[in-house]
Design a protein around this motif. Structure first.
Motif: not given
Ligand SMILES: [Zn+2]
Length: 116
Positions: A17-22, A54-59
């Protein structure tokens, strides 16, 4: 450059999972990445305590940022730290909508999501 074993450890620790927005990788067309929570340019290390999945967008929206302006308090606030903060103390989903319920949560959403 991080080695593949380190990247695999970070990915597996986050259960993908993306650790910022799951969000899971399956909801994103772009491959997830290792994020330096504290960017190298701010002295962040390559060790596991400074890495998140992290997903690409969050990163990419996070970039080297470590803080932002809380949209309610209008004060400078640090961003969510996946290794030292508890996700549920800062965020929750109302259906598909991610909400921040702390100044850290609101600020992180503002920096990582609002400009998309
Ligand atoms: Zn994300």
């Amino acid at each position: 450059m991080l080695d593949q074993a380190t990247v695999a450890l970070v990915r597996d620790r986050a259960t993908g999972l993306c650790e910022y927005f799951r969000l899971p990788q399956g909801y994103d067309l772009l491959p997830f990445q290792c994020d330096h929570i504290i960017a190298r340019k701010h002295g962040g290390a390559d060790d596991l305590s400074n890495l998140s999945w992290s997903c690409f967008s969050c990163n990419n929206y996070k970039g080297p940022n470590i803080a932002g302006i809380d949209p309610i308090g209008l004060q400078l606030v640090r961003l969510f730290h996946p290794r030292s903060d508890v996700w549920s103390q800062h965020f929750h989903y109302n259906g598909p909508v991610l909400l921040g319920h702390s100044e850290i949560g609101r600020t992180t959403i503002e920096v990582l999501l609002a400009a998309r």
